[in-house]
Scaffold this active site. Structure first.
Site, PDB file in Angstrom:
ATOM      1  N   HIS A  60      41.775  47.613  30.083  1.00 35.40           N
ATOM      2  CA  HIS A  60      39.967  47.257  30.063  1.00 35.40           C
ATOM      3  C   HIS A  60      38.691  48.445  30.220  1.00 35.40           C
ATOM      4  O   HIS A  60      39.350  49.431  30.043  1.00 35.40           O
ATOM      5  CB  HIS A  60      40.182  46.181  30.813  1.00 35.40           C
TER       6      HIS A  60
ATOM      7  N   ASP B 259      35.065  48.485  32.197  1.00 38.51           N
ATOM      8  CA  ASP B 259      34.628  47.853  33.145  1.00 38.51           C
ATOM      9  C   ASP B 259      33.515  47.241  33.451  1.00 38.51           C
ATOM     10  O   ASP B 259      32.897  47.093  32.359  1.00 38.51           O
ATOM     11  CB  ASP B 259      34.024  49.387  34.796  1.00 38.51           C
TER      12      ASP B 259
ATOM     13  N   HIS C 119      41.305  51.277  29.887  1.00 39.89           N
ATOM     14  CA  HIS C 119      42.161  51.899  30.645  1.00 39.89           C
ATOM     15  C   HIS C 119      43.326  50.782  31.367  1.00 39.89           C
ATOM     16  O   HIS C 119      42.754  50.059  31.251  1.00 39.89           O
ATOM     17  CB  HIS C 119      41.367  52.900  31.992  1.00 39.89           C
TER      18      HIS C 119
ATOM     19  N   ARG D 164      36.582  54.031  43.841  1.00 38.42           N
ATOM     20  CA  ARG D 164      35.827  53.943  42.875  1.00 38.42           C
ATOM     21  C   ARG D 164      34.028  53.137  43.263  1.00 38.42           C
ATOM     22  O   ARG D 164      33.455  52.741  44.247  1.00 38.42           O
ATOM     23  CB  ARG D 164      35.415  52.949  41.839  1.00 38.42           C
TER      24      ARG D 164
END
Length: 276
Positions: free
Chosen positions: A105, A107, A252, A267
Site C-alpha cells: 500500500h 499510506d 511498502h 511514525r
C-alpha cells in the site's frame, strides 16, 4: 540545480538497489537540520524514493520536528497517540491479531489529499529476526507496463476507501465515517514530474467507469505487476533505524514473520496534496 542532480556535501548516500532505496549517513536527526542538510536529504528522497538512517536516538518531539521540516504533519483518520495526535504508534507483540501494513500500500490514499511521506522510527525489533519492510518503485511499475496498457489507464480514476481497512480494526460502528476519495490511476509527482502507478491493495476498491468484473481483473493484474521483485528493496531494521518514504511514488509492505516477538516504533506522516 535539479534535486536529482544535487551533489551531496553534508551527508553520505549509499544506494540499496539500482531501483529504489538508499542509506544516509553523516547526520544526527536529534539535532536541527541545517538548510544544506535539509536540501540534500530532500534530494536523496526524491532520487531514491525511500531513504534510511541508522543508529538514531530521537525523542517524540524531535521526530515531529524532523517531519515538520518537510511540511505540515498529517493526522491519521483513526489512530493517534495520546498527547501526540500527529504520531502513529507501531506496536506488535504476543497479543496482536494484525499489524499495520501487511498488505502492499501507500499510506492513507483514501483521503482527498493523501500524505506526501512517512517517517518511521523503530525502537524495538524482534529478538529472533524478522519484521523487515519491503518498498517498491511505482515510477518503474508504470514504465514497465506495455504502451497499450499505459494508454488504457491514462485519464482513468479509481476509488480509494478507508472503511475496508479501518472498519475491521476499529469495529463496525455505523455512525463512524471513513474517508473516501477518487484518484487518478496514474499520477504525476509534483516535484520530479514523473508518472507513477497509483493503486494499491489496501485502499483501492474499483476503477471508475468499468463494470465490477472488468475493474477487478485490471486491478488484480496491476497489483501483481506492482509486486515484481525487480521493483523492490528490502530493509532490515535495527533499534534506532529510521525509514522515510515518499508515498507519492512508492509502496511498502511490513513483514509480520516474527509472531509472538515484539516490534515497536513510532511514525509521523507529512501532509500531501491532491494527486493529479
Amino acid at each position: 540545480m535539479k534535486l536529482e542532480a544535487m551533489q551531496y556535501q553534508t551527508i553520505q548516500v549509499s544506494p540499496l538497489t539500482p531501483t529504489i532505496g538508499a542509506e544516509i549517513a553523516g547526520v544526527d536527526l536529534a539535532k536541527p537540520l541545517t538548510q544544506q542538510q535539509f536540501e540534500e536529504i530532500h534530494a536523496a528522497l526524491i532520487r531514491h524514493l525511500v531513504i534510511f538512517f541508522r543508529e538514531q536516538t530521537i525523542s517524540t518531539e524531535q521526530h515531529k520536528e524532523f517531519g515538520r521540516r518537510f511540511g505540515k504533519l498529517h493526522i491519521h483518520p483513526t489512530s493517534q497517540m495520546p498527547g501526540h495526535p500527529e504520531v502513529l504508534e507501531i506496536k506488535a507483540d504476543e497479543n496482536s491479531t494484525w499489524v499495520a501494513g501487511e498488505v502492499w500500500h501507500s499510506d492513507v490514499t483514501c483521503e482527498i489529499e493523501p500524505p506526501m511521506g512517512s517517517i518511521l522510527h523503530i525502537t524495538k525489533v524482534p529478538d529472533n529476526g524478522g519484521g523487515d519492510t519491503l518498498f517498491a518503485n511505482m515510477y518503474r511499475a508504470y514504465e514497465l507496463l506495455s504502451d497499450p496498457m499505459r494508454q488504457f489507464l491514462e485519464g482513468k480514476t479509481a476509488m480509494h476507501e478507508g472503511a475496508q481497512v479501518y472498519a475491521g480494526r476499529h469495529g463496525k460502528d455505523p455512525s463512524r465515517q471513513y474517508p473516501v476519495a477518487e484518484h487518478p490511476i496514474v499520477r504525476t509527482h509534483p516535484v520530479s514530474g514523473k508518472k507513477a502507478l497509483y493503486v494499491n491493495r489496501n485502499f483501492t476498491t474499483r476503477i471508475v467507469g468499468l463494470n465490477k468484473n472488468e475493474s477487478e481483473a485490471v486491478l488484480q493484474m496491476l497489483y501483481q505487476h506492482i509486486e515484481r521483485d525487480d521493483l523492490k528493496c528490502r530493509f532490515k531494521w535495527r533499534p534506532g533505524s529510521i525509514a522515510f518514504w515518499d508515498n507519492r511514488c512508492a509502496q511498502h509492505q511490513a513483514m509480520w514473520d516474527y509472531f509472538p516477538q515484539k516490534r515497536y516504533g513510532q511514525r509521523v506522516t507529512i501532509a500531501g496534496d491532491k494527486p493529479y
